[in-house]
Design an enzyme around this catalytic site. Structure first.
Site, PDB file in Angstrom:
ATOM      1  N   GLU A  16       3.482  23.335  17.537  1.00 19.58           N
ATOM      2  CA  GLU A  16       3.948  23.619  18.684  1.00 19.58           C
ATOM      3  C   GLU A  16       4.058  24.792  20.056  1.00 19.58           C
ATOM      4  O   GLU A  16       4.670  25.692  20.173  1.00 19.58           O
ATOM      5  CB  GLU A  16       5.836  24.086  18.363  1.00 19.58           C
ATOM      6  CG  GLU A  16       6.713  22.734  17.793  1.00 19.58           C
ATOM      7  CD  GLU A  16       7.847  22.594  17.269  1.00 19.58           C
ATOM      8  OE1 GLU A  16       8.596  24.019  17.960  1.00 19.58           O
ATOM      9  OE2 GLU A  16       8.188  21.956  16.788  1.00 19.58           O
TER      10      GLU A  16
HETATM   11  C1  LIG Z   1       0.037  20.043  10.117  1.00 14.05           C
HETATM   12  C2  LIG Z   1      -0.190  19.858  12.162  1.00 14.05           C
HETATM   13  C3  LIG Z   1       1.312  19.139  12.205  1.00 14.05           C
HETATM   14  C4  LIG Z   1       1.420  18.858  14.007  1.00 14.05           C
HETATM   15  N1  LIG Z   1       2.376  17.843  14.367  1.00 14.05           N
HETATM   16  C5  LIG Z   1       2.328  17.657  15.427  1.00 14.05           C
HETATM   17  C6  LIG Z   1       3.094  16.297  15.448  1.00 14.05           C
HETATM   18  O1  LIG Z   1       4.377  15.862  15.131  1.00 14.05           O
HETATM   19  N2  LIG Z   1       2.885  15.402  16.635  1.00 14.05           N
HETATM   20  C7  LIG Z   1       2.107  15.939  17.346  1.00 14.05           C
HETATM   21  O2  LIG Z   1       1.967  15.420  18.166  1.00 14.05           O
HETATM   22  N3  LIG Z   1       0.566  17.185  17.119  1.00 14.05           N
HETATM   23  C8  LIG Z   1       1.576  17.844  16.212  1.00 14.05           C
HETATM   24  N4  LIG Z   1       0.171  18.844  15.494  1.00 14.05           N
HETATM   25  C9  LIG Z   1      -0.756  19.159  16.794  1.00 14.05           C
HETATM   26  C10 LIG Z   1      -0.338  20.847  17.430  1.00 14.05           C
HETATM   27  O3  LIG Z   1       0.042  20.437  18.110  1.00 14.05           O
HETATM   28  C11 LIG Z   1      -2.302  20.835  18.096  1.00 14.05           C
HETATM   29  O4  LIG Z   1      -2.592  21.249  16.714  1.00 14.05           O
HETATM   30  C12 LIG Z   1      -1.547  22.294  18.723  1.00 14.05           C
HETATM   31  O5  LIG Z   1      -1.716  21.207  19.946  1.00 14.05           O
HETATM   32  C13 LIG Z   1      -2.872  23.103  18.797  1.00 14.05           C
HETATM   33  O6  LIG Z   1      -4.216  22.276  19.715  1.00 14.05           O
HETATM   34  P1  LIG Z   1      -5.697  21.329  18.673  1.00 14.05           P
HETATM   35  O7  LIG Z   1      -5.294  22.065  17.381  1.00 14.05           O
HETATM   36  O8  LIG Z   1      -6.252  20.676  19.537  1.00 14.05           O
HETATM   37  O9  LIG Z   1      -6.180  23.262  19.201  1.00 14.05           O
HETATM   38  P2  LIG Z   1      -6.898  23.311  20.536  1.00 14.05           P
HETATM   39  O10 LIG Z   1      -6.075  22.682  21.566  1.00 14.05           O
HETATM   40  O11 LIG Z   1      -8.522  23.101  20.228  1.00 14.05           O
HETATM   41  O12 LIG Z   1      -6.934  25.281  20.514  1.00 14.05           O
HETATM   42  C14 LIG Z   1      -7.626  25.639  19.669  1.00 14.05           C
HETATM   43  C15 LIG Z   1      -7.630  27.218  20.585  1.00 14.05           C
HETATM   44  O13 LIG Z   1      -7.424  27.791  21.888  1.00 14.05           O
HETATM   45  C16 LIG Z   1      -6.627  28.070  21.610  1.00 14.05           C
HETATM   46  N5  LIG Z   1      -6.293  27.844  23.417  1.00 14.05           N
HETATM   47  C17 LIG Z   1      -5.849  26.833  23.766  1.00 14.05           C
HETATM   48  N6  LIG Z   1      -6.328  26.392  25.198  1.00 14.05           N
HETATM   49  C18 LIG Z   1      -5.844  28.056  25.804  1.00 14.05           C
HETATM   50  C19 LIG Z   1      -5.174  28.424  26.706  1.00 14.05           C
HETATM   51  N7  LIG Z   1      -5.551  28.586  27.721  1.00 14.05           N
HETATM   52  N8  LIG Z   1      -5.665  30.566  26.229  1.00 14.05           N
HETATM   53  C20 LIG Z   1      -5.779  30.712  25.519  1.00 14.05           C
HETATM   54  N9  LIG Z   1      -6.127  30.003  24.426  1.00 14.05           N
HETATM   55  C21 LIG Z   1      -5.985  28.430  24.625  1.00 14.05           C
HETATM   56  C22 LIG Z   1      -5.348  27.718  21.797  1.00 14.05           C
HETATM   57  O14 LIG Z   1      -3.926  28.611  20.750  1.00 14.05           O
HETATM   58  C23 LIG Z   1      -6.221  27.795  19.383  1.00 14.05           C
HETATM   59  O15 LIG Z   1      -6.351  29.123  19.028  1.00 14.05           O
HETATM   60  C24 LIG Z   1       0.433  19.246  14.383  1.00 14.05           C
HETATM   61  C25 LIG Z   1      -0.887  20.273  13.936  1.00 14.05           C
HETATM   62  C26 LIG Z   1      -0.763  19.938  12.495  1.00 14.05           C
HETATM   63  C27 LIG Z   1      -2.331  21.167  12.258  1.00 14.05           C
END
Ligand SMILES: Cc1cc2nc3c(=O)[nH]c(=O)nc-3n(C[C@H](O)[C@H](O)[C@H](O)COP(=O)(O)OP(=O)(O)OC[C@H]3O[C@@H](n4cnc5c(N)ncnc54)[C@H](O)[C@@H]3O)c2cc1C
Length: 826
Positions: A500
């Site tokens: 989220e």
């Molecule tokens: C257990 C679990 C349940 C989930 N459930 C759902 C679901 O039901 N439906 C759904 O659609 N998604 C779901 N997600 C997805 C979740 O919303 C994403 O994991 C989240 O949006 C982060 O994306 P990412 O993991 O690809 O990290 P990335 O986007 O690769 O981010 C990596 C890091 O970079 C940082 N970062 C990225 N952009 C910026 C910025 N502009 N400035 C500073 N820092 C930044 C982030 O804070 C993070 O620390 C789930 C994820 C998990 C792990």
């Protein structure tokens, strides 16, 4: 002349402090000039020149068309050139939701009377009965070790129970068969469940957060609502929402998943539809979902819907039984074991009316998602974090009293006490924030910035609490097993941090970034005037917003300075606030003025570049967040009827937050790109130095002691959590051991003194209590009490061990046997 200068300075401070309109400044200027001409005796010519100059400036300031021509219009031109262009998705994200108390804080002049006048959120009798009935029941039915180690899932009877009792439809109104609960009740349910099992709380949380039900309620067609909502409410459909893809995580608007509008066959008929291709991951409840909420970008190359080709992000509801939907595989998110996994589809044909809201909502998916994000984000993760905090506060306090080292309960060792005190005070502040935020949702708000503050700071505080709790438990927290009540919480913390809106992004980009535009009294008006309006409408709107903005900045700077040199004595306090917390309102008023001034000067000095200066904007967000957390804490104290026993918790938590806010400002100033401006800011904000101090050790001790003894304050702090029943339950036995340890302390003291005075000596292989009983130093009743305490204590400090395969063979055999009758019947 000295009198004139003194009067000028005094007038400047008074007018700026009170944020008097330009006309007031003009009148004061005129009076001062008149006074000067009398005392200085400049001569007629000089007086006439000064008078003419004054009239000119007064006219420029007060005659709006003239002011616009000479002053605001040229600035509007420059502003238009430097204002970065915003994409549609950025605009929709900025516009989403509402602003609430965050806007008061951003104004630099929070009205504490207004805050305390907001009614205290309360549960209805029906909601309370649900918490005391089905919610307690399902907690008692759920054994977290069985869920996380044996089944990797909730047991079938728990799944059935949560469906039958309506847990999956708490936000669905009663007319559709849902529970129609308030946000506060929704939050109280999720909180209680999360004190028992993470898988249980997430399974219930997700259908009640951003997903099919919420989207249908706001945007669904009547037909969609009437069909799906009753089915979702009764658990006949298990929903999930699929947005994230391997290439698009935080930058969710860039999803590569796509659909193409086309004609096709559906159930033997020619219909208008879409061929959709997607590859999603991390989707909670995805592996068991029957209804997939799917986000993808929709294209209309044949113009079957209209002129536009790239329609934008679109949300559709897809039954997972649809041919071509690949679903069912699982991820293993840190042994949390709630259902989570990938799903995909290639050129899956679906009718156009599967779009939520129908074809009129094609391309409006991002606006729909952003519009609905705040309510769920205000509740799900903040609440489950509070659940974790409450459970750990109670459990860790009890364990620290039961577990002794160096002949002392570890909770009484100062190092442990320090961590315990932190746990207690942070839990209080988190619960206060949970309730105030859920209350805002119940007042009809969709608090965009506040929900981000709550999500970030509650999950981060929960992480700190779990860390503290783990180190207090030592090896007992590390070795997993049915008797470890901390380890799973420690494992799953990063899930809340990541979902989220991942936390780094939430802190550095959303809280201040969105806050600066949405909560600021003038910035959004200026931006709209520059980008959305033309001609005289733009000129009039910009002039009004921009000149008010200048007055606002000067006023906040002066107020920050005046509060700085008067130790916040002039800061506003609420009329009916408790005397014991009045100074915290004053300190917060000072910080709010400093924050608002600093925010404005930062925007002025860095302009659009501030968006990329995430270290600065993140810290600005921290100051705003601390002010929100302090507001919630002070209000909670009032709403709960001013329990004096809780005062140490408030003192610790508020002082810690004010100190953190001060630290964040200090860090901004130390790293401010324009050094001369940084010096001016420091002089204005901290004219007598940095005066906020961290919480006192004595306060920390008082907080820790609340967790180390039974009492009303401990019960209040942990109210709403599930407490394990009976000595067969791992946390139930801890409660019993805690009570027995305290009851037995006089007996233990008798034994200790007897040994010390040489009346008895410990005997190898024989308990001290037995020796004392043999020597008649304690009665039989006392001995029995002591033995029971020892049995419970040993149970509590016990750590689980396993056969080489961790019992997997036995578990698999048991599960196979369970499935056998079903297979036979099939
Ligand atoms: C257990 C679990 C349940 C989930 N459930 C759902 C679901 O039901 N439906 C759904 O659609 N998604 C779901 N997600 C997805 C979740 O919303 C994403 O994991 C989240 O949006 C982060 O994306 P990412 O993991 O690809 O990290 P990335 O986007 O690769 O981010 C990596 C890091 O970079 C940082 N970062 C990225 N952009 C910026 C910025 N502009 N400035 C500073 N820092 C930044 C982030 O804070 C993070 O620390 C789930 C994820 C998990 C792990």
């Amino acid at each position: 002349m000295i009198g004139f200068f003194a009067a000028t300075i005094a007038a400047f401070f008074v007018l700026a402090y009170l944020q008097v309109p330009i006309l007031g400044w003009t009148v004061a200027g005129g009076l001062l000039l008149g006074y000067l001409s009398v005392v200085a005796d400049f001569g007629q010519t000089t007086n006439m020149v000064l008078g003419a100059a004054f009239v000119l400036v007064a006219a420029l300031c007060n005659i709006k068309p003239l002011r616009r021509l000479v002053f605001s219009d040229p600035i509007l031109g420059i502003y238009r050139q430097i204002l970065p262009d915003m994409s549609q998705t950025e605009k929709e994200a900025i516009d989403a939701g509402t602003v609430w108390w965050d806007a008061d804080l951003f104004s630099g002049k929070p009205d504490w009377n207004k805050l305390l006048a907001i009614p205290a959120p309360r549960l209805t009798a029906e909601e309370q009965a649900f918490l005391d009935g089905p919610c307690e029941e399902v907690c008692a039915m759920t054994n977290d070790w069985e869920v996380t180690h044996e089944r990797y899932d909730l047991p079938p009877q728990v799944w059935q129970y949560i469906k039958d009792k309506g847990f999956l439809g708490m936000i669905i109104p009663k007319k559709y068969g849902g529970l129609g609960f308030s946000a506060l009740a929704h939050s109280a349910v999720v909180m209680k469940l999360s004190t028992r099992s993470n898988a249980l709380s997430v399974t219930v949380m997700v259908p009640n957060s951003l997903g099919p039900a919420e989207l249908l309620l706001h945007y669904g067609s009547e037909e969609q609502k009437n069909y799906y909502l009753p089915r979702l409410a009764k658990g006949l459909e298990v929903p999930c929402f699929a947005l994230t893809s391997p290439e698009a995580g935080s930058d969710a608007a860039s999803i590569p998943d796509y659909g193409v509008v086309c004609k096709g066959q559906w159930q033997g008929k020619d219909v208008l539809g879409m061929r959709v291709t997607w590859d999603k991951r991390y989707i909670t409840l995805g592996p068991v979902a029957t209804l997939l909420g799917l986000a993808f970008r929709l294209y209309d190359p044949e113009h079957l819907l209209g002129d536009k080709e790239d329609l934008g992000i679109t949300c559709a509801l897809v039954p997972t039984s649809t041919a071509g939907v690949n679903i069912g595989r699982r991820h293993l998110p840190l042994n949390a074991v709630f259902q989570n996994g990938p799903n995909s589809g290639k050129d899956v044909f679906m009718p156009i009316d599967w779009i939520i809201g129908g074809k009129d909502y094609a391309g409006k998916g991002w606006m729909m998602l952003m519009g609905c994000l705040a309510a769920g984000r205000s509740i799900s993760l903040p609440t489950s974090s509070v659940g974790g905090a409450k459970a750990l506060a109670r459990i860790t306090g009890a364990y620290s009293r039961v577990r002794s080292q160096f002949k002392t309960p570890i909770g009484k060792l100062e190092g442990v006490e320090e961590a315990l005190g932190r746990i207690a005070a942070n839990t209080y502040m988190m619960d206060a924030t949970r309730i105030m935020t859920a209350g805002a949702v119940d007042l009809g708000e969709k608090p965009a910035v506040i929900s981000a503050i709550a999500k970030y700071h509650m999950t981060e505080r929960a992480r700190r609490i779990v860390d503290d709790s783990m180190v207090i438990h030592g090896g007992k927290g590390i070795c997993l097993g049915p008797n470890n009540w901390v380890g799973r919480g420690y494992q799953v913390i990063p899930v809340g941090i990541t979902v989220e809106g991942a936390n780094i992004l939430t802190r550095t980009l959303i809280i201040f970034g969105q806050g600066a535009i949405r909560c600021h009294p003038y910035v959004l008006r200026e931006m709209r005037a520059a980008k959305d309006l033309e001609g005289s409408a733009a000129s009039i709107e910009f002039d009004d917003a921009f000149t008010s903005h200048i007055g606002h900045t000067i006023s906040n700077g002066v107020r920050a300075f005046v509060h700085g040199i008067t130790s916040s004595r002039l800061g506003q306090v609420p009329r009916n606030g408790a005397p014991e917390t009045r100074h915290y309102y004053r300190f917060s008023s000072r910080l709010a003025a400093a924050f608002a001034f600093l925010a404005d000067v930062s925007m002025l000095a860095m302009g659009g570049a501030l968006k990329r200066k995430e270290k600065i904007s993140g810290r600005l967000g921290d100051v705003l967040s601390m002010l929100y957390l302090v507001s919630a804490t002070l209000k909670h104290y009032e709403d709960q009827g001013r329990n004096r026993e809780d005062i140490p918790l408030i003192r610790w938590a508020v002082r810690d937050a004010l100190y953190s806010a001060q630290h964040a400002i200090d860090q901004i100033l130390s790293n401010f790109p324009v050094k001369a401006v940084a010096r001016l800011l420091r002089w204005t904000i901290f004219p007598l130095g940095m005066s906020f101090r961290p919480p006192l050790d004595s306060r920390n001790r008082e907080c820790a002691q609340m967790l180390l003894a039974p009492g009303a304050a401990r019960d209040r702090l942990t109210a709403g959590m599930y407490i394990g029943k009976g000595e067969a339950d791992p946390t139930g036995v801890l409660e019993a051991a805690f009570a027995a340890t305290i009851a037995c302390e006089p007996i233990d003291e008798t034994l200790r003194k007897a040994v010390k005075k040489g009346k008895m000596a410990p005997r190898h292989g024989v308990d001290l209590g037995t020796v004392a009983r043999e020597m008649d130093l304690i009665t039989q009743d006392e001995y029995n009490q002591w033995l029971r305490k020892e049995t419970l204590r040993r149970h509590v400090i016990k750590v689980d061990d396993f056969p080489q395969d961790f019992g997997r063979a036995e578990i698999l055999a048991k599960l196979a046997q369970e499935k056998a009758p079903t297979a036979k019947a099939a």
